[in-house]
Design a protein around this motif. Sequence first.
Motif, PDB file in Angstrom:
ATOM      1  N   GLU A  46      -6.706  -3.929  -8.463  1.00 12.14           N
ATOM      2  CA  GLU A  46      -5.409  -4.467  -8.887  1.00 12.14           C
ATOM      3  C   GLU A  46      -4.259  -3.885  -8.071  1.00 12.14           C
ATOM      4  O   GLU A  46      -3.377  -4.606  -7.597  1.00 12.14           O
ATOM      5  CB  GLU A  46      -5.190  -4.184 -10.379  1.00 12.14           C
ATOM      6  N   LYS A  47      -4.286  -2.569  -7.887  1.00 11.53           N
ATOM      7  CA  LYS A  47      -3.197  -1.929  -7.147  1.00 11.53           C
ATOM      8  C   LYS A  47      -3.282  -2.266  -5.660  1.00 11.53           C
ATOM      9  O   LYS A  47      -2.261  -2.479  -4.996  1.00 11.53           O
ATOM     10  CB  LYS A  47      -3.232  -0.421  -7.349  1.00 11.53           C
ATOM     11  N   ALA A  48      -4.496  -2.322  -5.129  1.00  7.90           N
ATOM     12  CA  ALA A  48      -4.664  -2.652  -3.711  1.00  7.90           C
ATOM     13  C   ALA A  48      -4.110  -4.042  -3.410  1.00  7.90           C
ATOM     14  O   ALA A  48      -3.432  -4.252  -2.394  1.00  7.90           O
ATOM     15  CB  ALA A  48      -6.136  -2.567  -3.338  1.00  7.90           C
ATOM     16  N   LEU A  49      -4.387  -4.994  -4.283  1.00  2.95           N
ATOM     17  CA  LEU A  49      -3.882  -6.359  -4.077  1.00  2.95           C
ATOM     18  C   LEU A  49      -2.369  -6.420  -4.253  1.00  2.95           C
ATOM     19  O   LEU A  49      -1.682  -7.187  -3.563  1.00  2.95           O
ATOM     20  CB  LEU A  49      -4.574  -7.329  -5.033  1.00  2.95           C
ATOM     21  N   ARG A  50      -1.861  -5.626  -5.156  1.00  5.59           N
ATOM     22  CA  ARG A  50      -0.404  -5.577  -5.346  1.00  5.59           C
ATOM     23  C   ARG A  50       0.271  -5.065  -4.067  1.00  5.59           C
ATOM     24  O   ARG A  50       1.314  -5.593  -3.643  1.00  5.59           O
ATOM     25  CB  ARG A  50      -0.069  -4.677  -6.530  1.00  5.59           C
ATOM     26  N   ILE A  51      -0.319  -4.065  -3.450  1.00 12.18           N
ATOM     27  CA  ILE A  51       0.211  -3.531  -2.194  1.00 12.18           C
ATOM     28  C   ILE A  51       0.156  -4.595  -1.101  1.00 12.18           C
ATOM     29  O   ILE A  51       1.143  -4.837  -0.392  1.00 12.18           O
ATOM     30  CB  ILE A  51      -0.594  -2.283  -1.761  1.00 12.18           C
ATOM     31  N   TYR A  52      -0.993  -5.221  -0.980  1.00 16.52           N
ATOM     32  CA  TYR A  52      -1.168  -6.212   0.084  1.00 16.52           C
ATOM     33  C   TYR A  52      -0.213  -7.397  -0.086  1.00 16.52           C
ATOM     34  O   TYR A  52       0.404  -7.853   0.879  1.00 16.52           O
ATOM     35  CB  TYR A  52      -2.619  -6.706   0.104  1.00 16.52           C
ATOM     36  N   LYS A  53      -0.085  -7.878  -1.306  1.00 15.56           N
ATOM     37  CA  LYS A  53       0.797  -9.019  -1.543  1.00 15.56           C
ATOM     38  C   LYS A  53       2.251  -8.663  -1.250  1.00 15.56           C
ATOM     39  O   LYS A  53       3.021  -9.496  -0.753  1.00 15.56           O
ATOM     40  CB  LYS A  53       0.632  -9.517  -2.976  1.00 15.56           C
ATOM     41  N   GLU A 106      13.460  -1.308   4.133  1.00 16.82           N
ATOM     42  CA  GLU A 106      12.520  -0.995   3.062  1.00 16.82           C
ATOM     43  C   GLU A 106      12.458  -2.069   1.985  1.00 16.82           C
ATOM     44  O   GLU A 106      12.221  -1.775   0.816  1.00 16.82           O
ATOM     45  CB  GLU A 106      12.872   0.366   2.445  1.00 16.82           C
ATOM     46  N   GLN A 107      12.656  -3.336   2.376  1.00 20.76           N
ATOM     47  CA  GLN A 107      12.560  -4.400   1.386  1.00 20.76           C
ATOM     48  C   GLN A 107      11.153  -4.482   0.786  1.00 20.76           C
ATOM     49  O   GLN A 107      10.968  -4.946  -0.335  1.00 20.76           O
ATOM     50  CB  GLN A 107      12.963  -5.758   1.976  1.00 20.76           C
ATOM     51  N   GLY A 108      10.160  -3.990   1.522  1.00 22.86           N
ATOM     52  CA  GLY A 108       8.795  -3.977   1.007  1.00 22.86           C
ATOM     53  C   GLY A 108       8.640  -3.100  -0.218  1.00 22.86           C
ATOM     54  O   GLY A 108       7.838  -3.406  -1.113  1.00 22.86           O
ATOM     55  N   ALA A 109       9.399  -2.023  -0.289  1.00 26.99           N
ATOM     56  CA  ALA A 109       9.348  -1.146  -1.458  1.00 26.99           C
ATOM     57  C   ALA A 109       9.879  -1.870  -2.688  1.00 26.99           C
ATOM     58  O   ALA A 109       9.344  -1.729  -3.790  1.00 26.99           O
ATOM     59  CB  ALA A 109      10.150   0.129  -1.203  1.00 26.99           C
ATOM     60  N   LEU A 110      10.933  -2.651  -2.490  1.00 26.95           N
ATOM     61  CA  LEU A 110      11.482  -3.444  -3.585  1.00 26.95           C
ATOM     62  C   LEU A 110      10.509  -4.533  -4.017  1.00 26.95           C
ATOM     63  O   LEU A 110      10.308  -4.782  -5.206  1.00 26.95           O
ATOM     64  CB  LEU A 110      12.799  -4.092  -3.161  1.00 26.95           C
ATOM     65  N   ALA A 111       9.888  -5.190  -3.037  1.00 30.44           N
ATOM     66  CA  ALA A 111       8.917  -6.235  -3.350  1.00 30.44           C
ATOM     67  C   ALA A 111       7.765  -5.659  -4.159  1.00 30.44           C
ATOM     68  O   ALA A 111       7.291  -6.283  -5.119  1.00 30.44           O
ATOM     69  CB  ALA A 111       8.399  -6.875  -2.064  1.00 30.44           C
ATOM     70  N   TYR A 112       7.335  -4.458  -3.794  1.00 33.59           N
ATOM     71  CA  TYR A 112       6.232  -3.826  -4.531  1.00 33.59           C
ATOM     72  C   TYR A 112       6.638  -3.517  -5.973  1.00 33.59           C
ATOM     73  O   TYR A 112       5.855  -3.698  -6.904  1.00 33.59           O
ATOM     74  CB  TYR A 112       5.786  -2.533  -3.835  1.00 33.59           C
TER      75      TYR A 112
END
Length: 394
Positions: A46-53, A106-112
């Motif tokens: 679950e967490k791995a897919l959340r990171i990838y997405k 760091e928009q990826g941090a917000l997306a996560y």
Amino acid sequence: MTTTKAKVVYSPAFTDGAEFQIPTFRLLKQDGKLYKSAKTPDLDKEKALRIYKAMVTTRILDERMLAAQRQGRLSFYMQCTGEEAAVVGSAAALDDGDMIMAQYREQGALAYRGFTIDEFMNQLFGNELDYGKGRQMPVHYGSKVLNYMTISSPLATQIPQATGYAYGQKLAGQGECTITYFGEGAASEGDFHAALNMAAVHRVPVIFLCRNNGYAISTPAAEQFAADGVAPRAYGYKMDVIRVDGNDVLAMYEATRAARRLAVEHNRPVLIEAMSYRLAAHSSSDDPSGYRSKDEEAAWREKDPILRMRLWLESKQWWTEEDEKQFQEDMRREVLETMKRAQKRSPPPLETLITDVYDEAPPMLAEQFEKLKAHIRRYPDEYPKSARHVKGGV
């Protein structure tokens, strides 16, 4: 006066620190397989897919919004392309209560953390739903709910702010820390050194994450410092430090988890140097062809952090080609539809120009605001209707 018990010598003995070679922590090969001696982090599906997405979402958002800027629909944009693993992998290792103080990639941090495409778009277009009320440039995101401090333009100001915020977290004693992101160019600012020294002296729970992406706008790293990157500077502050392959999302996740433990459990500030590459231009106003070659960029594209993680997920049978195709289609559609909605929304009401700083606007500001409304009434044809968007009209 120093308290260090240094060895005494009786002839000049100089050293330039060259004997200190900091290794690079890495777990994942480009083909998605772990190195022979590497251990898989404690990361469930679950967490791995959340990171990838979150990584893929960031890439798609960047592509679409740069295109929008080129079309004249957006004034400015900055991409995270090539650095998604460094940003999302580290953010995923934090607790939700930890504070993030970003630079601007760091928009990826917000997306996560769950920032929606709507929220991204509202900020980019500065409409009435923008949390910053249209006062900031695009990509200057912020979210109080997600513990993501609003980005400010001046370079490196967030680094000493992170030390101060972490000092407050230490006093609060609730087991939280702060992470601050910055590039290797920002590490040349005085704020960087002041922040690290203060953090080390006061022993605060802060993680300094330097994205060494090769260039400070057009200046290559080789022309920024003579030493072995940014990591060795930690020695001068007696600070824990690690260098990580910034394109290896598993290594970034594991290194940041370990850094967080040091910060929270022992009040030891940590410096992480993530070695990556800025595949995109510095910003939509930059043309990298003037200072680096296409061959250099192509070599780094072969080290794509998103592809590396995708191959790992596929090897674990957590992701398929069909999953990839469907997610890409859905996300591209959502980005495009959300952008259209955001563009149609009205701008913030004019009176928001004088709100937020004071509980009630002081007489001086109120007087200036009335003069502004009178000016717009006098020259209505000189201003778009959006400029006259104010309660009760102008």
